[in-house]
Design an enzyme around this catalytic site. Structure first.
Site, PDB file in Angstrom:
ATOM      1  N   GLY A 170       0.817  -1.202   0.000  1.00  0.00           N
ATOM      2  CA  GLY A 170       0.000   0.000   0.000  1.00  0.00           C
ATOM      3  C   GLY A 170       0.849   1.248   0.000  1.00  0.00           C
ATOM      4  O   GLY A 170       2.077   1.188  -0.034  1.00  0.00           O
ATOM      5  N   ASP A 223     -12.479   6.315   6.668  1.00  0.00           N
ATOM      6  CA  ASP A 223     -12.307   5.593   5.405  1.00  0.00           C
ATOM      7  C   ASP A 223     -13.113   4.302   5.433  1.00  0.00           C
ATOM      8  O   ASP A 223     -12.623   3.239   5.056  1.00  0.00           O
ATOM      9  CB  ASP A 223     -10.828   5.295   5.150  1.00  0.00           C
ATOM     10  CG  ASP A 223     -10.584   4.813   3.722  1.00  0.00           C
ATOM     11  OD1 ASP A 223     -11.362   5.202   2.828  1.00  0.00           O
ATOM     12  OD2 ASP A 223      -9.640   4.040   3.514  1.00  0.00           O
ATOM     13  N   TYR A 250       1.339   3.169   2.343  1.00  0.00           N
ATOM     14  CA  TYR A 250       1.965   3.425   3.633  1.00  0.00           C
ATOM     15  C   TYR A 250       2.987   2.359   3.993  1.00  0.00           C
ATOM     16  O   TYR A 250       3.694   2.485   4.981  1.00  0.00           O
ATOM     17  CB  TYR A 250       0.891   3.452   4.723  1.00  0.00           C
ATOM     18  CG  TYR A 250       0.033   2.227   4.719  1.00  0.00           C
ATOM     19  CD1 TYR A 250       0.384   1.101   5.444  1.00  0.00           C
ATOM     20  CD2 TYR A 250      -1.121   2.175   3.943  1.00  0.00           C
ATOM     21  CE1 TYR A 250      -0.384  -0.041   5.408  1.00  0.00           C
ATOM     22  CE2 TYR A 250      -1.890   1.038   3.902  1.00  0.00           C
ATOM     23  CZ  TYR A 250      -1.520  -0.069   4.633  1.00  0.00           C
ATOM     24  OH  TYR A 250      -2.280  -1.201   4.596  1.00  0.00           O
ATOM     25  N   LYS A 299       1.349  -5.410   9.530  1.00  0.00           N
ATOM     26  CA  LYS A 299       1.524  -4.240   8.672  1.00  0.00           C
ATOM     27  C   LYS A 299       2.856  -3.606   9.016  1.00  0.00           C
ATOM     28  O   LYS A 299       3.125  -3.315  10.178  1.00  0.00           O
ATOM     29  CB  LYS A 299       0.392  -3.236   8.884  1.00  0.00           C
ATOM     30  CG  LYS A 299      -0.949  -3.771   8.460  1.00  0.00           C
ATOM     31  CD  LYS A 299      -2.009  -2.689   8.486  1.00  0.00           C
ATOM     32  CE  LYS A 299      -3.316  -3.248   7.965  1.00  0.00           C
ATOM     33  NZ  LYS A 299      -4.379  -2.241   7.938  1.00  0.00           N
ATOM     34  N   VAL A 345       1.942  -5.275   3.739  1.00  0.00           N
ATOM     35  CA  VAL A 345       1.162  -6.138   4.615  1.00  0.00           C
ATOM     36  C   VAL A 345       1.582  -7.583   4.373  1.00  0.00           C
ATOM     37  O   VAL A 345       1.667  -8.027   3.229  1.00  0.00           O
ATOM     38  CB  VAL A 345      -0.350  -5.977   4.348  1.00  0.00           C
ATOM     39  CG1 VAL A 345      -1.148  -6.881   5.277  1.00  0.00           C
ATOM     40  CG2 VAL A 345      -0.768  -4.527   4.537  1.00  0.00           C
TER      41      VAL A 345
END
Lengths: 433, 334
Positions: free
Chosen positions: B49, B163, B51, B69, B54
């Site tokens: 992702g 979100d 950020y 994560k 995972v």
């Protein structure tokens, strides 16, 4: 050991801040940083002023302060008799409200009365007092009963105003959850407190050093113009870390600095840069040491920053007390004095907050004052507060004496309305428990 | 802080680009996950992702499947980034049956923050797309009740999700248990904070955000929940647009273009509203969301209310008549 003398010297230019926020209205520091010579013998003080740190919320708060000060000339001192009348009426109303609340599953009616913005509340509090005083003075010949009736009318108007204010601030979001939030805080504070005797496990530091550190950090906090909640979180992080990790005395100031850095990262919109923190320690530590300590503290504390400090309870209990600015400042003065004192760790944050509000009311009114509203929202009776309150009054009495006067000096400034100069509530000390 | 975060996100993107190039050259020489000190055996990369990454992992001690994560920290000259301090701290505060559990967290020696979560097999997006959505009205009701319970809990702690969408609603299939996930954008809300970030899929984004309002609160999550509610019933997103402007137009087509009467303050928020958007009359939710019982439709209309101040809260939604038989529903499903 001596604490170094302060002296004037060339000011340091402000550095750029994280997030690129521009520095607004550079300020020159009247006072210089005081080094922790007792803690770190290698530290040599050169008496440099602190760089200027500005954050948005603090500027907004200053604006509010200015507005409130303008309102001050219209405010008259409350006479003892008048205060007694207010207290009596408040108690009657609070009792009535509490009874009706007990019969309901939700507290909307009761909660709306409490949920007042500080800004709005100040306006509300300032206006009625002169009116009532004007009415009261020419009516000396009338009976007390008549005056009490009129007082109730006036206070009922405040209630109506409060409700309107509550609507303007989206009561759905607040009313639905605020009681849940504080129930959660009360439940949570038991797990985020530290043992009140953790210092016994430390071999190289002691209670006195902790006091010196926190006294200094309160000064740093004021110079950087940080939020109230940042200070309370900083002290919480220090205590929780020291309860788990043995620290050499040379590293104690580093722990304090990093705790403040972490608290700023959690609470502040604008975070002081690491370089600034190194500067205020007079370069006692390297950047590498700061970052390594940060990693150690974050891992040791397992990222637990969402803790209910005395601050969250202060806000609520001051609302319950319908505090004006004077009462608010005095209550914060008292609770900050308590932060410095290791022995106060035996009291949970909610008790410290309640006792601070109670002691502040006693100090201002000159007699014991704890309304049913305050008792309801704090979950503490007056009896439960007396031990803690007596200690606070004692701290107030000696705040200006000795070497650890950071809180006193902070609250002796015009910024804090010279709060520290008022007389302590001596009657709380006359009959020690 | 926001500038820093933008730099941070941009830096992540460039790092991922370099990582992708590296993998195209030699697939097996991608950087190995650093799980030092986490007592985990890494099984596979589940996701990459903006950020970080995972991983699907095995807990060495318990043998349980977990999700790790791994967030890469940048700008280390200032230590651990403030957003990470905040987000991880808030995640640790959330303890609820319908919120995915953060088991533990650690900083590695170099530049990673590892977050270890419990693992669930499915998410609601997968459920809708591959299993033809929960046609069973009782399942819809049970899922909705659980989602709202989690949201009400978060809001009571002053935490927004910001979100919410089907892929962030995880499902323990055997128990029909819902758990909200991906609070990476969560933050404590306060009246004087202006949230300027607008991240996440626009299909579930509240109109006040699509209008570029810089002040919003808990109501944005209720709009998202309303969109999820509708999607569970009809099997597809309610308004599917490729950008904010078109998404907003789709909403107005459905609910009517707002006026000062239906949304007080809208003319100040969007002075040029009637220049950019035609004046639509409301079509009514019932024309789109068929097969939903009247009380469910009523609740949905209170969630999909254009005016945020009149939108129902999660706490109030849980008391709506639609859930009057929810205990029976829960017992039946469990």
């Amino acid at each position: 050991m001596k604490i170094s003398d302060e002296n004037s010297s060339k000011p340091i230019n402000p550095t750029s801040f994280q997030g690129g926020i521009e520095c607004v209205g550079n300020r020159k520091m009247g006072q210089n940083r005081r080094a922790l010579s007792v803690i770190n013998q290698d530290l040599v003080a050169e008496g440099r002023p602190y760089p200027c740190v500005v954050n948005k919320r603090a500027l907004a708060e200053k604006h509010n302060v200015c507005e409130k000060k303008q309102a001050d000339p219209g405010h008259r001192p409350i006479t003892r008799r008048f205060a007694a009348q207010i207290a009596s009426t408040q108690k009657n109303r609070a009792e009535g409200t509490k009874k009706s609340n007990l019969g309901n599953s939700n507290s909307n009616g009761f909660g709306e009365h409490i949920f007042v913005d500080e800004e709005h509340k100040s306006t509300t509090d300032d206006q009625p007092v002169p009116m009532s005083l004007e009415k009261t003075e020419p009516m000396h010949s009338e009976s007390d009963q008549m005056e009490e009736v009129e007082m109730e009318d006036i206070i009922e108007e405040e209630t109506v105003l409060d409700i309107d204010t509550c609507d303007a601030n989206n009561p759905l979001a607040v009313v639905d959850y605020i009681e849940d939030l504080y129930a959660h805080y009360r439940k949570l504070e038991g797990t985020s407190c530290v043992s009140s005797d953790y210092m016994a496990q430390q071999s190289d530091i002691n209670e006195r050093m902790r006091a010196i550190l926190i006294d200094w950090l309160i000064e740093v906090h004021d110079k950087f113009d940080l939020l109230h909640e940042t200070l309370f979180l900083t002290v919480n992080l220090i205590d929780r870390f020291l309860a788990k990790q043995t620290v050499a005395r040379k590293k104690l100031q580093l722990v304090g600095l990093v705790a403040m850095l972490l608290a700023c990262k959690y609470e502040e919109v604008s975070v002081p840069v690491v370089g600034d923190l190194i500067l205020i320690s007079d370069k006692a530590y390297t950047r590498k040491e700061v970052l390594e300590m940060e990693k150690l503290m974050v891992n040791t504390l397992q990222f637990n920053m969402s803790v209910p400090t005395a601050y969250v309870f202060m806000k609520r209990f001051l609302k319950a007390a319908q505090a004006d600015r004077k009462l608010e400042l005095l209550a914060f003065f008292l609770v900050e004095l308590s932060l410095v004192e290791y022995e106060m760790l035996k009291f949970p944050p909610s008790l410290l907050a309640a006792a601070a509000v109670y002691t502040a009311q006693c100090t201002i009114y000159g007699f014991k004052q704890w309304s049913k509203t305050c008792e309801w929202h704090s979950n503490y009776s007056e009896d439960q507060l007396l031990e803690c309150s007596t200690l606070m009054a004692a701290f107030h009495q000696k705040a200006g004496n000795g070497k650890l006067t950071g809180v006193h000096r902070k609250y002796c400034s015009s910024k804090f309305s010279y709060t520290a100069k008022c007389e302590p509530a001596r009657f709380l000390l006359e009959n020690p428990l | 802080m926001w500038n820093e975060e933008s730099d941070w996100i941009g830096s992540f993107d460039s790092q991922l680009a370099r990582l992708a190039e590296c993998r195209m050259c030699s697939r097996d020489r991608g950087e190995r996950p650093d799980a030092t000190g986490m007592d985990l055996e890494v099984l596979e990369v589940a996701e990459e992702g903006s950020y970080g990454r995972v991983f699907r992992c095995l807990d060495i001690h318990t043998g349980a499947l977990v999700t790790m994560k791994q967030i890469t920290m940048v700008r280390l000259s200032q230590g651990v980034p403030a957003p990470i301090i905040r987000e991880v701290s808030l995640l640790k505060e959330l303890h609820h049956a319908n919120i995915v559990k953060l088991l533990r967290v650690g900083l590695t020696e170099n530049r990673y923050v590892n977050l270890v979560f419990e693992h669930l097999d499915y998410d609601l997006h997968h459920f809708i797309v591959n299993r033809g959505y929960p046609k069973d009205a009782l399942t819809v009701k049970s899922f909705m009740y659980q989602i709202l319970s989690a949201v009400a809990y978060c809001h009571s702690l002053k935490v927004l999700h910001r979100d919410l969408k089907p892929s962030n609603v995880l499902i323990d299939h055997s128990k029909r248990l819902i758990k909200l996930a991906d609070f990476r954008l969560a933050g404590e809300f306060a009246d004087d904070l202006l949230y300027t970030e607008k991240l996440g899929t626009s299909w579930y984004r509240a109109p006040e955000i699509l209008c570029d309002s810089r002040q919003y609160s808990t109501q944005i999550d209720l709009w998202s929940v309303g969109c999820i509610f509708a999607e569970m019933v009809i099997g597809q997103p309610l308004v599917q647009a490729i950008n904010c402007r078109d998404e907003l137009e789709g909403i107005f087509k459905l609910l009517g273009t707002p006026t000062e009467e239906t949304w007080p303050g809208i003319t100040k928020l969007m002075p040029n509203l009637h220049i950019y958007y035609p004046k639509f009359d409301a079509l009514g939710l019932e024309t789109f969301v068929t097969d939903l019982e009247p009380s469910g439709l009523n609740l949905l209309s209170m969630m999909l209310c254009l005016d945020p101040s009149r939108r129902i809260s999660a706490e109030a939604a849980l008391k709506h008549a639609y859930f009057i038989d929810v205990n029976y529903v829960s017992l039946l499903l469990l």
